[in-house]
Design a protein around this motif. Structure first.
Motif, short mmCIF file in Angstrom:
data_model
loop_
_atom_site.label_atom_id
_atom_site.label_comp_id
_atom_site.label_asym_id
_atom_site.label_seq_id
_atom_site.Cartn_x
_atom_site.Cartn_y
_atom_site.Cartn_z
N PRO A 1 27.99 34.70 56.60
CA PRO A 1 27.49 34.14 55.34
C PRO A 1 26.01 34.36 55.07
O PRO A 1 25.58 34.27 53.92
N GLN A 2 25.22 34.64 56.09
CA GLN A 2 23.79 34.84 55.87
C GLN A 2 23.46 36.26 55.43
O GLN A 2 22.31 36.57 55.18
N LEU A 3 24.48 37.12 55.33
CA LEU A 3 24.19 38.53 55.09
C LEU A 3 24.77 39.10 53.80
O LEU A 3 24.28 40.09 53.30
N PHE A 4 25.82 38.49 53.25
CA PHE A 4 26.45 39.19 52.13
C PHE A 4 26.15 38.58 50.77
O PHE A 4 26.83 38.84 49.78
N ALA A 5 25.12 37.78 50.67
CA ALA A 5 24.56 37.37 49.37
C ALA A 5 25.55 36.62 48.50
O ALA A 5 25.59 36.83 47.30
N GLN A 6 26.34 35.72 49.10
CA GLN A 6 27.29 35.02 48.27
C GLN A 6 26.62 34.16 47.21
O GLN A 6 27.19 33.87 46.16
N GLN A 7 25.37 33.76 47.47
CA GLN A 7 24.65 32.97 46.48
C GLN A 7 24.01 33.84 45.41
O GLN A 7 23.34 33.34 44.51
N GLY A 8 24.21 35.16 45.51
CA GLY A 8 23.72 36.04 44.45
C GLY A 8 24.56 35.92 43.19
O GLY A 8 24.21 36.45 42.16
N GLY A 9 25.69 35.21 43.32
CA GLY A 9 26.56 35.05 42.17
C GLY A 9 27.33 36.32 41.86
O GLY A 9 27.26 37.31 42.58
N TRP A 10 28.08 36.30 40.79
CA TRP A 10 28.79 37.50 40.37
C TRP A 10 28.94 37.50 38.86
O TRP A 10 28.88 36.47 38.20
N MET A 11 29.11 38.66 38.34
CA MET A 11 29.30 38.85 36.91
C MET A 11 30.43 39.85 36.75
O MET A 11 30.62 40.73 37.59
N ALA A 12 31.22 39.72 35.71
CA ALA A 12 32.35 40.63 35.55
C ALA A 12 32.77 40.70 34.09
O ALA A 12 32.65 39.72 33.34
N THR A 13 33.28 41.86 33.71
CA THR A 13 33.88 42.02 32.40
C THR A 13 35.30 41.47 32.45
O THR A 13 35.83 41.17 33.53
N ARG A 14 35.95 41.34 31.33
CA ARG A 14 37.33 40.85 31.31
C ARG A 14 38.24 41.78 32.09
O ARG A 14 39.11 41.31 32.84
N GLU A 15 38.05 43.08 31.93
CA GLU A 15 38.87 44.05 32.65
C GLU A 15 38.68 43.93 34.16
O GLU A 15 39.63 44.05 34.94
N GLN A 16 37.44 43.68 34.60
CA GLN A 16 37.18 43.54 36.03
C GLN A 16 37.84 42.29 36.59
O GLN A 16 38.38 42.31 37.69
N VAL A 17 37.80 41.18 35.84
CA VAL A 17 38.43 39.95 36.31
C VAL A 17 39.94 40.17 36.48
O VAL A 17 40.54 39.72 37.47
N LEU A 18 40.57 40.87 35.55
CA LEU A 18 41.99 41.15 35.67
C LEU A 18 42.27 42.02 36.90
O LEU A 18 43.29 41.83 37.58
N HIS A 19 41.36 42.96 37.20
CA HIS A 19 41.54 43.76 38.40
C HIS A 19 41.37 42.91 39.65
O HIS A 19 42.11 43.07 40.63
N PHE A 20 40.39 41.99 39.65
CA PHE A 20 40.21 41.09 40.80
C PHE A 20 41.51 40.33 41.07
O PHE A 20 41.90 40.13 42.22
N ASP A 21 42.17 39.89 40.00
CA ASP A 21 43.39 39.11 40.16
C ASP A 21 44.50 39.95 40.80
O ASP A 21 45.35 39.42 41.52
N GLU A 22 44.47 41.27 40.56
CA GLU A 22 45.44 42.15 41.20
C GLU A 22 45.05 42.46 42.64
O GLU A 22 45.90 42.52 43.53
N ALA A 23 43.76 42.67 42.87
CA ALA A 23 43.29 43.13 44.19
C ALA A 23 43.28 42.01 45.23
O ALA A 23 43.52 42.26 46.41
N CYS A 24 43.02 40.77 44.82
CA CYS A 24 42.94 39.67 45.78
C CYS A 24 44.34 39.32 46.28
O CYS A 24 45.24 39.08 45.47
N PRO A 25 44.54 39.27 47.59
CA PRO A 25 45.87 38.93 48.14
C PRO A 25 46.41 37.61 47.62
O PRO A 25 47.61 37.45 47.42
N GLU A 26 45.53 36.64 47.39
CA GLU A 26 45.96 35.32 46.90
C GLU A 26 45.84 35.21 45.39
O GLU A 26 46.19 34.18 44.81
N GLY A 27 45.33 36.27 44.76
CA GLY A 27 45.03 36.18 43.35
C GLY A 27 43.61 35.69 43.15
O GLY A 27 43.03 35.05 44.03
N PHE A 28 43.04 35.96 41.99
CA PHE A 28 41.68 35.52 41.69
C PHE A 28 41.68 34.34 40.73
O PHE A 28 40.76 33.55 40.70
N LEU A 29 42.72 34.25 39.92
CA LEU A 29 42.83 33.19 38.93
C LEU A 29 44.07 32.33 39.23
O LEU A 29 45.08 32.84 39.71
#
Length: 228
Positions: free
Chosen positions: A166-194
């Motif tokens: 946790p001290q190395l991958f910048a989780q507190q850097g936040g994230w930003m995404a377009t609508r298309e990227q969020v839909l891809h996250f939902d496909e790529a995440c094994p548990e889903g993103f949404l």
């Protein structure tokens, strides 16, 4: 508690569009060497590339009893490169709460260190870019080769830290995404993103207090960069 401006959003959208252009132009059957740090990339690899953020704060020393206090700069960074602080942290004139015209030596990274970073030469016009640690497991065809910053022994150890440190991958850097990227996250995440999630591991839409998912997970850190 992080400051973004219109330039930040515009740059993110422009870089995302460039990554999409490269992905659409990549040969669908291209195979690449997962150990290579440059060269052509496959469409599956480029689908894994998302612009990221590293949180930084301006830390200015105070004078106490005639002695200026502050932080000791990271020697690996300070001796080789000083970032342009005006690109991220120069406050507008009307905002008197933030420091004006900081310099690179006054920046402090937050929950991210060079020890976890690697670099890769991406296809033009992106060029050289730093990469933060990513998911622990993903298909071999999607692994993106890079050179770890500590490969030459500069840090005093020769084993790259784990992907979910946790001290190395910048989780507190936040994230930003377009609508298309969020839909891809939902496909790529094994548990889903949404929600509703695909697996029982995230019961009750992730709100079960017995589950080890806190604000660090839902802010996009462990969920997006750690498990997807």
């Amino acid at each position: 508690d992080m400051r973004f401006d219109a330039g930040t959003i515009r740059y993110y959208l422009e870089l995302s569009a460039e990554i999409d252009r490269l992905r659409l132009a990549a040969a669908p059957d291209r195979t690449t060497d997962p150990a290579a740090i440059d060269g052509p990339m496959s469409a599956r690899q480029l689908r894994r590339v998302v612009p990221g953020f590293i949180r930084v704060e301006v830390v200015r020393g105070r004078v106490l009893d005639g002695v200026k206090t502050g932080l000791v700069p990271d020697r690996e960074v300070a001796t080789n490169w000083v970032p342009d602080a005006t690109r991220c942290c120069s406050a507008p004139l009307w905002d008197t709460r933030l420091p004006r015209d900081p310099v690179g030596s006054e920046l402090m990274t937050w929950e991210c260190r060079i020890h976890g970073m690697s670099v890769r030469l991406f296809p033009d016009p992106i060029g050289w870019a730093a990469m933060i640690p990513g998911p622990r497991q993903m298909p071999k065809e999607e692994v993106i080769g890079s050179r770890w910053a500590g490969a030459s022994g500069a840090f005093g150890f020769d084993k790259k830290p784990g992907e979910r440190e946790p001290q190395l991958f910048a989780q507190q850097g936040g994230w930003m995404a377009t609508r298309e990227q969020v839909l891809h996250f939902d496909e790529a995440c094994p548990e889903g993103f949404l929600p509703p999630f695909k697996k029982d591991k995230l019961r009750k839409h992730g709100m079960d207090p017995s589950q080890p998912h806190n604000v660090e997970f839902w802010s996009g850190g462990y969920q997006l960069f750690g498990t997807c």
